[in-house]
Write a protein that holds these residues in place. Structure first.
Motif, PDB file in Angstrom:
ATOM      1  N   GLN A 167       2.331   1.715  -3.473  1.00 31.17           N
ATOM      2  CA  GLN A 167       1.163   2.350  -4.502  1.00 31.17           C
ATOM      3  C   GLN A 167       1.108   3.448  -4.186  1.00 31.17           C
ATOM      4  OE1 GLN A 167      -2.578   0.134  -4.132  1.00 31.17           O
ATOM      5  NE2 GLN A 167      -3.588   1.458  -5.411  1.00 31.17           N
ATOM      6  N   THR A 168       0.984   4.073  -2.799  1.00 27.40           N
ATOM      7  CA  THR A 168       0.842   5.500  -2.409  1.00 27.40           C
ATOM      8  C   THR A 168       1.868   6.377  -3.289  1.00 27.40           C
ATOM      9  OG1 THR A 168      -0.462   5.343  -0.360  1.00 27.40           O
ATOM     10  CG2 THR A 168       0.636   7.306  -0.793  1.00 27.40           C
TER      11      THR A 168
ATOM     12  N   GLN B  45       0.577  -1.130  -0.111  1.00 26.50           N
ATOM     13  CA  GLN B  45      -0.111  -0.054   0.077  1.00 26.50           C
ATOM     14  C   GLN B  45       0.879   1.315   0.202  1.00 26.50           C
ATOM     15  OE1 GLN B  45      -3.577   0.280   0.094  1.00 26.50           O
ATOM     16  NE2 GLN B  45      -3.085   2.486  -0.489  1.00 26.50           N
TER      17      GLN B  45
END
Length: 259
Positions: A243-244, A240
């Motif tokens: 991805q950010t 995550q």
């Protein structure tokens, strides 16, 4: 009591069926600080994320010395108990396992994950072989004033497609759970198992607290009702974060290229 004894006692008490310990797995000192500041009661690494963050594949491709250096940095910046994923122990021989466990403890960890999967991912150690390795880890973990928490990971459910998991697989996991408990394990980690009915059946019959691995979409209440004692997020937090970062970078470079 010394710090190790205090933190091991604290960590053991966090494993409560129905009130699971939540571990948002970290990969370095910075992520450990972030998770601790968010309210974590314990810190846990995940081998996949640690390896990837260092530019390596999982399955003990990251050098043991680099893994230890990462442990040292994480333990230096945290006040909560730290448990380290040492995969299959970086060695088949029980003597190597014992030596590595002592090193991890010396850097400040109070718990480990130890897998029964072979490092090449081509199968698993037999129950007898893994029990011998566990006994060595238990012996090393008892040399300090306090009891290292050994979370024994079984890769049994990764050996079969998720949609084929059945009560027979649970029975096989229970066979390993009983053997591992006798060999000195404190918990059983069952990544790959997601069927709530099977998780509940395992929790009800296991002699060890059950740890499951999830992603951010999981129903934590449902898992608690099954009797789970520990919930790990594995590589999900790292993925995550990447991805950010990717989205942020794309926005910046899209603007830059448009100039």
């Amino acid at each position: 009591m010394n710090t190790f004894a205090v933190q091991t006692e604290q960590f053991h008490k966090l494993h409560i069926p129905g009130q699971p310990l939540i571990l948002m797995n970290v990969w370095d000192a910075g992520s450990a600080i972030t998770v601790e500041q968010a309210g974590a009661t314990a810190i846990a690494t995940g081998s996949w994320a640690v390896a990837h963050a260092h530019g390596y594949e999982d399955s003990e491709q990251l050098a043991w010395e680099l893994m230890l250096a990462n442990v040292q940095r994480i333990c230096r910046v945290t006040r909560t108990p730290v448990t380290i994923d040492i995969e299959s122990g970086y060695g088949a021989d029980p003597e190597i396992i014992a030596r590595h466990v002592l090193q991890v403890i010396s850097y400040g960890a109070v718990g480990i994950n130890l897998e029964d999967r072979l490092p090449d991912r081509q199968g698993m150690y037999s129950i007898t072989e893994q029990s011998e390795r566990l006994r060595a880890a238990r012996y090393a973990g008892n040399l300090y004033d306090g009891q290292l928490f050994i979370n024994e990971r079984t890769d049994l459910f990764f050996q079969h497609p998720t949609d084929s998991h059945s009560i027979q697989h649970v029975d096989q996991a229970l066979e390993r759970a009983h053997a591992y408990a006798e060999a000195g394990a404190n918990g059983l980690f069952v990544p790959g198992l997601s069927d709530l009915s099977l998780i509940e059946a395992l929790c009800k019959q296991s002699p060890l607290p059950i740890n499951v691995m999830v992603n951010h979409e999981v129903d934590l209440n449902a898992l608690a009702q099954c009797g789970v004692s520990r919930i790990s997020y594995g590589p999900a937090p790292y993925l995550q974060a990447l991805q950010t970062l990717n989205v942020m970078a794309q926005q910046v470079y899209d603007w830059s290229s448009a100039k």
